[in-house]
Scaffold this motif. Structure first.
Motif, PDB file in Angstrom:
ATOM      1  N   THR A 126      45.140  47.740  42.299  1.00 41.12           N
ATOM      2  CA  THR A 126      43.507  48.121  42.625  1.00 41.12           C
ATOM      3  C   THR A 126      42.983  47.439  42.883  1.00 41.12           C
ATOM      4  O   THR A 126      42.299  48.626  43.702  1.00 41.12           O
ATOM      5  CB  THR A 126      42.739  47.079  40.896  1.00 41.12           C
ATOM      6  OG1 THR A 126      42.981  45.966  40.941  1.00 41.12           O
ATOM      7  CG2 THR A 126      43.163  47.505  39.499  1.00 41.12           C
ATOM      8  N   VAL A 127      43.473  46.498  43.334  1.00 38.80           N
ATOM      9  CA  VAL A 127      43.679  46.279  44.798  1.00 38.80           C
ATOM     10  C   VAL A 127      43.355  47.006  46.944  1.00 38.80           C
ATOM     11  O   VAL A 127      43.035  47.114  47.674  1.00 38.80           O
ATOM     12  CB  VAL A 127      43.084  44.343  45.293  1.00 38.80           C
ATOM     13  CG1 VAL A 127      42.713  43.763  47.104  1.00 38.80           C
ATOM     14  CG2 VAL A 127      42.703  43.620  44.624  1.00 38.80           C
ATOM     15  N   ALA A 128      44.874  47.437  45.817  1.00 37.66           N
ATOM     16  CA  ALA A 128      45.678  48.031  47.043  1.00 37.66           C
ATOM     17  C   ALA A 128      44.450  49.280  46.842  1.00 37.66           C
ATOM     18  O   ALA A 128      45.086  49.800  47.907  1.00 37.66           O
ATOM     19  CB  ALA A 128      46.929  48.270  46.727  1.00 37.66           C
ATOM     20  N   MET A 129      44.524  49.593  46.019  1.00 36.57           N
ATOM     21  CA  MET A 129      43.763  51.284  46.106  1.00 36.57           C
ATOM     22  C   MET A 129      42.615  51.440  46.532  1.00 36.57           C
ATOM     23  O   MET A 129      42.099  52.650  47.204  1.00 36.57           O
ATOM     24  CB  MET A 129      43.591  51.799  44.370  1.00 36.57           C
ATOM     25  CG  MET A 129      43.633  53.301  44.126  1.00 36.57           C
ATOM     26  SD  MET A 129      44.427  54.298  45.271  1.00 36.57           S
ATOM     27  CE  MET A 129      45.846  54.118  43.977  1.00 36.57           C
ATOM     28  N   LYS A 130      41.830  50.146  46.767  1.00 38.45           N
ATOM     29  CA  LYS A 130      40.515  49.788  47.372  1.00 38.45           C
ATOM     30  C   LYS A 130      40.788  49.385  48.844  1.00 38.45           C
ATOM     31  O   LYS A 130      39.859  50.722  49.751  1.00 38.45           O
ATOM     32  CB  LYS A 130      39.453  48.544  46.857  1.00 38.45           C
ATOM     33  CG  LYS A 130      39.632  48.809  45.632  1.00 38.45           C
ATOM     34  CD  LYS A 130      38.703  47.412  44.700  1.00 38.45           C
ATOM     35  CE  LYS A 130      38.115  47.158  43.536  1.00 38.45           C
ATOM     36  NZ  LYS A 130      37.768  46.076  42.945  1.00 38.45           N
TER      37      LYS A 130
END
Length: 218
Positions: free
Chosen positions: A17-21
């Protein structure tokens, strides 16, 4: 060794989720597309990564045979990683956990190629707008590039810090190139002037016999 691998997967940062952000922020800064469209693309990818129906390890192994250049040891490691992730995901989903919040790069590296292939096939069959089809494909290709690249900033824990560090490094490199170019241009100018002076001397010119007189203007 298996326990160590499980722990390594659990400790991976950042999570999906953080990588996608981070990927969203990177593309938005680059002007990839409008923010609303980019948000829709990101959500769609996360939904597919979370909801992907994992094959059993034997089924997956049949659909992903050993590569021609892959060694036996590498093949064993590949299959083992898939088995571990398959089991971990199974347990996470059973406890109402979202894979995107629990797993990181290894999880994505294993399943993204299959999900990406399916998405591209869907686009070829259903998306009539060539421009939009190309945009979506570029989005998926770009994320896979980030997963594959060891230098990707998307997969660093401190994305903004890494971004600043890269910016500062590039600014310093640009400054050093400019200084080097300035030195080269100065040296070149000096060389030209030296050649002109030498040529004038060979022609017998000197300030003493040039006949030039400097007058004082009052």
């Amino acid at each position: 060794q298996l326990d160590a691998q499980i722990q390594s997967i659990m400790d991976e940062q950042p999570k999906l989720t953080v990588a996608m952000k981070n990927y969203f922020s990177k593309l938005l800064a680059e002007g990839f597309c409008e923010a609303t469209e980019l948000q829709a693309l990101s959500r769609d990818m996360l939904r597919r990564l979370n909801g992907w129906q994992w094959l059993t390890p034997p089924q997956w192994g049949l659909l992903h045979p050993q590569g021609e250049t892959q060694t036996a040891l590498e093949r064993i490691e590949q299959i083992t990683t898939y088995k571990v992730l398959h089991k971990m995901r199974e347990m996470a989903v059973r406890n109402n956990g979202k894979p995107s919040q629990l797993f990181g790069r290894t999880y994505v590296r294993v399943i993204l190629p299959d999900i990406k292939l399916q998405r591209i096939q869907e686009l070829e069959e259903s998306e009539k707008d060539e421009t939009r089809r190309a945009l979506i494909k570029q989005f998926w290709d770009g994320f896979w590039d980030e997963v594959s690249s060891p230098e990707s900033l998307v997969w660093v824990e401190d994305f903004m810090g890494a971004l600043r560090e890269r910016h500062n490094k590039r600014a310093l490199e640009a400054q050093e190139r400019a200084q080097k170019q300035e030195v080269q241009e100065t040296d070149s100018l000096r060389s030209v002037m030296s050649e002109l002076v030498d040529g004038a001397r060979r022609d017998g010119y000197s300030p003493a016999n040039s006949g030039t007189r400097i007058e004082t203007i009052e």
